[in-house]
Design an enzyme around this catalytic site. Structure first.
Site, short mmCIF file in Angstrom:
data_model
loop_
_atom_site.label_atom_id
_atom_site.label_comp_id
_atom_site.label_asym_id
_atom_site.label_seq_id
_atom_site.Cartn_x
_atom_site.Cartn_y
_atom_site.Cartn_z
N ASP A 107 0.83 -1.23 -0.04
CA ASP A 107 -0.04 -0.10 0.10
C ASP A 107 0.77 1.29 0.03
O ASP A 107 0.44 2.03 -0.74
CB ASP A 107 -0.88 -0.04 1.42
CG ASP A 107 -2.16 -0.95 1.20
OD1 ASP A 107 -2.15 -1.41 -0.09
OD2 ASP A 107 -2.83 -1.19 2.15
N GLU A 116 -9.69 0.82 3.86
CA GLU A 116 -8.93 1.72 3.02
C GLU A 116 -7.67 1.48 2.56
O GLU A 116 -6.78 0.68 3.28
CB GLU A 116 -8.57 3.20 3.65
CG GLU A 116 -10.12 3.75 4.14
CD GLU A 116 -10.55 4.46 3.12
OE1 GLU A 116 -10.07 4.72 1.93
OE2 GLU A 116 -11.94 5.15 3.26
N CYS A 117 -6.96 1.96 1.38
CA CYS A 117 -5.64 1.41 0.89
C CYS A 117 -4.76 2.20 1.53
O CYS A 117 -3.39 1.62 1.31
CB CYS A 117 -5.80 1.64 -0.58
SG CYS A 117 -6.01 3.38 -1.30
N GLY A 118 -4.91 3.34 1.93
CA GLY A 118 -3.57 4.11 2.49
C GLY A 118 -3.65 5.55 2.32
O GLY A 118 -3.28 6.21 3.07
#
Length: 273
Positions: A126, A235-237
């Site tokens: 990520d 969330e991906c980051g």
């Protein structure tokens, strides 16, 4: 580590709450008008999801030439990359593409990080494909504020989303003009206004991320249920605490380095930003 400017808008929590209360009563078009006159370093950040496509269309209808940042993880579906081209051709916005550091193709990424990094270390993945390229974009383009397509109806960490947020520690302003919209409102707008959208939506997808961690959504499931199945991630980051992500990345990198013997070839990771 990049240098972060002081917050563009400097006010306390009660003032931020007041602004959000005012913007909550406005339509997305009005929110985008407000953003365009408030920030000189305004960009739209999108992976060309349904909400982002709605925002692009509204901005175009307003003759509002907001440049676009696209973080190409090198693991997008072909349909997503095709949509990026079609959208730019239709709307003519200036597109800034940022990829993982030192990588131009997926093959470059595998050579640098190994195969299936998202499985072996999702934190490093990520950070490498999303967080670092985005931070590089913000610094190089002198971004003051970004427009995102996040909505409360996507649930998870987004359920309490405000229209205007100021990222702690960096001063980056995030504006979410469709915060109060449902997926059905987004879909209705796309169809009514003949907005280009991802062909995967016609195959049951509602939220489209990287090919390896996205599936179609079943009837009755939440909109983002097809993302990161079997994981607690929401969330991906990009919309997590930057400094927490950076600290986690550093800890993983240190652990990796310690596990590699001098005779072995260490797995490379992107330099810290």
């Amino acid at each position: 580590m990049p240098s972060f400017a002081s917050p563009v808008l400097q006010f306390d929590e009660s003032q931020l709450e007041h602004i959000n209360n005012k913007l909550n009563a406005m339509k997305p078009e009005q929110i985008l008008d407000w953003a365009s006159v408030t920030f000189s370093g305004l960009f739209q950040e999108t992976a060309f999801g349904p909400s982002g496509n709605v925002i692009t269309d509204i901005l175009h209808a307003q003759n509002n030439s907001v440049p676009v940042i696209f973080v190409d993880t090198l693991h997008h579906f072909d349909e997503t990359l095709d949509l990026a081209k079609r959208s730019q051709q239709k709307y003519g916005f200036k597109l800034h593409v940022y990829k993982p550091l030192g990588c131009e193709t997926r093959e470059d990424f595998v050579a640098k990080h190994g195969d299936q990094l998202w499985k072996t270390d999702d934190v490093v993945y990520d950070y490498s494909v999303k967080v670092e390229p985005a931070r590089r974009a913000y610094e190089e383009l002198q971004v003051q504020a970004v427009i995102t397509g996040r909505r409360r109806s996507q649930k998870g960490d987004r359920a309490a989303l405000r229209i205007v947020e100021i990222e702690k520690g960096t001063g980056l302003v995030k504006i979410n003009p469709l915060a109060s919209w449902s997926f059905q409102q987004v879909w209705s707008y796309l169809r009514a206004n003949e907005v280009p959208y991802n062909a995967l939506l016609d195959q049951g997808y509602k939220s489209v991320g990287d090919y390896h961690s996205t599936r179609p959504v079943n009837a009755g499931e939440d909109e983002r249920a097809g993302r990161w199945e079997g994981s607690e991630k929401t969330e991906c980051g990009l919309h997590k605490d930057y400094f927490a992500m950076r600290a986690a990345f550093l800890a993983r990198k240190k652990k990796q380095d310690a596990a590699v013997s001098p005779s072995s070839s260490a797995q490379q990771v992107a330099p810290v930003a």
